[in-house]
Design a protein around this motif. Structure first.
Motif: not given
Length: 622
Positions: A153, A462, A469
């Motif tokens: 990430l 996360q 994304h």
């Protein structure tokens, strides 16, 4: 690989094979999903893709060539991997944009690093230091997945992990070799030569900088732990360098035998020594350039990275199997010091540090969770610094969320002449609002865990960013491709329709190597100044490349020119009275009469408004 009989700590929560499976699935989602749905991004990826496809088409797997010229910039490993995909039967049918084959080595390399980080923490769980130096229990499977995601990430990895350049491949080979070195130190039963073999692949991916970075990492770690000589002996460094040389040197030797001095001067002289010792391509940056890069490259987890780096550098010598934190700290520091010393600085130079950053972030979060789970007070020891790092991480996540919700204030400020409609298209798409939603969800997860550390809080933060994304960033990428790159592909299609036998092809003004890739033809690239017209006229008459033969205006009366709208309005280009054949975005496809081009160029040369300089030596030419 995870152990056959994992320790008790590893049996809590997820099993090791489930952790690896989850990591692989997340890696495929982040780096492979939708790969190839956007075209090649100018300017560097089309050069890699063009050279790799040329290898597949010509069968010359030794010398990379693009646009009719040798390309000595990088060693061949990435070209070979791309070329293997381009060589598949009917490749163009399942990869019409060419970006799937170009990006696949980067994507698979990035997934490989995720799995290597995960497997290392599963096999060698790192203890958390509690009050009084007590070793606290951990959940290695969760920490392993968190480390893999902290790496994946990174804003840098989200970009370079999907595009067709050599940086992600090089970083992966270096990361795996360094992890293998540490594993050989942690466990004498591990093969000592594996790390050296993979280091040879790193040298084939980007050059001798791989040996320098690995040497700095091992030297710093060995000095800090007081084990320089034992580490050297355990890794059998003398014989190991021979293994690395046996893997890497045959290609370099063959290139020197075939290409000779030009390869030596370009690859070693310019792309290695000169890039380190002097500024090239105007990439002048202050000495502290990589400090903000370090901060940005791990957002929003940078506070945890800084905490993990502090602990890794301050930690006293540890037993080999418990020293990964210190090893990762010196790994990151080696990249920071080396590229800070280099005169040429680019953001991509930080990529080799991102796997180390992922380890440090995960271990810092593990330390905090372990300390709080064992009743440590909020204000003392590990807890105090962890609370500050955790709070700063949530604050940064909230700041990004607020910036995205306020996009109406900054999107209109985007002014790119190559993408004039991007602000309006981005606003209308709703993708920025979708991005804000996922960052807000991550913020809420973080806020819920501030008062009392919930096991797995960082993983919970996360996962919304993985969704960001997939469902916001990738669609925005494809939107940008439609605005910036699709017009170039449409110009390439126009060239294919309109070009006549023996007719040349040029691109003037805004220069896009993807035009060469998508036309499959040699393209003469020249800039916006009058010198560009003077050079083009002379190059059509005299320049010789593979795939291009010089010709007179009688042999080839016209040439095709792809020109951007603003360059086409300049007086000397208006003077050639070109015939417009097609247009898309900011680009126009012209058919230019060679006689008028030559007379206009001669007038510019006589008036000293332009000069003939295309024959001057240039270290980088395509």
């Amino acid at each position: 690989m995870p152990p056959a009989n994992p320790p008790a700590a590893a049996r809590r929560g997820w099993g090791p094979w489930l952790a690896l499976l989850v990591t692989a699935a997340l890696g495929v989602a982040i780096f492979v999903l939708h790969l190839g749905q956007a075209g090649l991004v100018d300017e560097t990826p089309p050069l890699f893709a063009g050279a790799a496809r040329a290898m597949a088409d010509t069968g010359d797997w030794l010398t990379p060539r693009v646009n009719g010229l040798p390309r000595y910039d990088k060693p061949p490993l990435v070209y070979w991997l791309m070329g293997l995909v381009y060589a598949l039967p009917n490749h163009a049918r399942f990869d019409p944009l060419g970006s799937w084959a170009a990006g696949l080595p980067s994507a698979l390399s990035s997934i490989g690093v995720m799995l290597a980080l995960c497997a290392t923490l599963l096999r060698w769980p790192q203890p958390s230091a509690g009050p009084g130096g007590v070793l606290l229990p951990q959940r290695p499977a969760r920490s392993a997945v968190v480390a893999a995601l902290a790496f994946a990430l990174s804003p840098l990895m989200l970009l370079w992990g999907r595009i067709g350049v050599s940086d992600a491949l090089f970083s992966a080979c270096l990361a795996v070799s360094l992890l293998l070195f540490w594993q050989a130190w942690a466990d004498p039963r591990r093969p000592w030569w594996l790390g050296w073999l993979v280091l040879g692949l790193a040298v084939l991916a980007k050059g001798p900088v791989a040996v320098v970075l690995s040497g700095l990492t091992l030297a710093g770690f060995g000095w800090h732990q007081g084990i320089l000589l034992p580490l050297w002996a355990r890794l059998k460094a003398g014989r190991g360098l021979v293994v690395t040389a046996l893997v890497a040197l045959p290609w370099y030797a063959a290139m020197l035998a075939v290409e000779g001095q030009p390869f030596w001067d370009s690859f070693f002289g310019y792309h290695n020594l000169q890039r380190f010792s002097s500024v090239v391509n105007d990439h002048l940056q202050p000495w502290w350039y990589f400090i903000p890069v370090l901060i940005i490259a791990s957002l929003p987890f940078t506070p945890l990275l800084l905490l993990g780096l502090k602990r890794g550098l301050a930690r006293p010598p540890q037993p080999p199997q418990h020293s990964l934190r210190s090893f990762a700290a010196w790994w990151l520091l080696a990249v920071l010091v080396f590229f800070t010393m280099a005169a040429t600085k680019l953001p991509s130079y930080w990529l080799p540090a991102t796997p180390a950053a992922g380890l440090l972030i995960a271990l810092a979060a593990q330390d905090g969770e372990g300390g709080r789970e064992n009743g440590e007070r909020r204000g003392g020891g590990v807890g105090r610094w962890f609370v500050l790092a955790q709070g700063a991480t949530v604050l940064l996540t909230a700041a990004v969320s607020l910036a995205l919700w306020g996009s109406s204030h900054w999107i209109p400020l985007i002014q790119d002449p190559e993408m004039p409609t991007l602000p309006a298209d981005l606003t209308a798409s709703g993708f920025v609002g979708r991005a804000a939603l996922f960052w807000t969800l991550a913020t809420l997860v973080g806020l819920l865990c501030l008062r009392r550390v919930t096991p797995g809080w960082l993983l919970g933060l996360q996962l919304p960013l993985v969704a960001f994304h997939l469902f916001a960033l990738l669609p925005m990428w494809q939107l940008g491709d439609g605005v910036r790159q699709r017009p170039v592909r449409e110009m390439a299609a126009g060239v294919q329709r309109e070009i006549r036998p023996n007719e040349g092809l040029a691109m003037v003004g805004v220069l896009k190597p993807s035009l060469h890739y998508y036309t499959g033809r040699v393209v003469i690239y020249e800039g916006v100044s009058a010198t560009g017209m003077v050079n083009l006229s002379d190059r059509l008459r005299h320049e010789r490349r593979r795939g291009q033969q010089p010709s007179t205006s009688k042999e080839a009366p016209t040439t095709l020119v792809v020109i951007d709208q603003s360059t086409g309005q300049l007086p000397y280009w208006q003077a050639v009275q070109a015939e417009e054949l097609d247009r898309s975005g900011i680009y126009r496809l012209w058919r230019v009469d060679r006689a008028r081009l030559e007379s206009t160029a001669a007038a510019l040369l006589e008036a000293r408004k332009g000069r003939l300089n295309w024959r001057d030596p240039r270290p980088e030419r395509y």
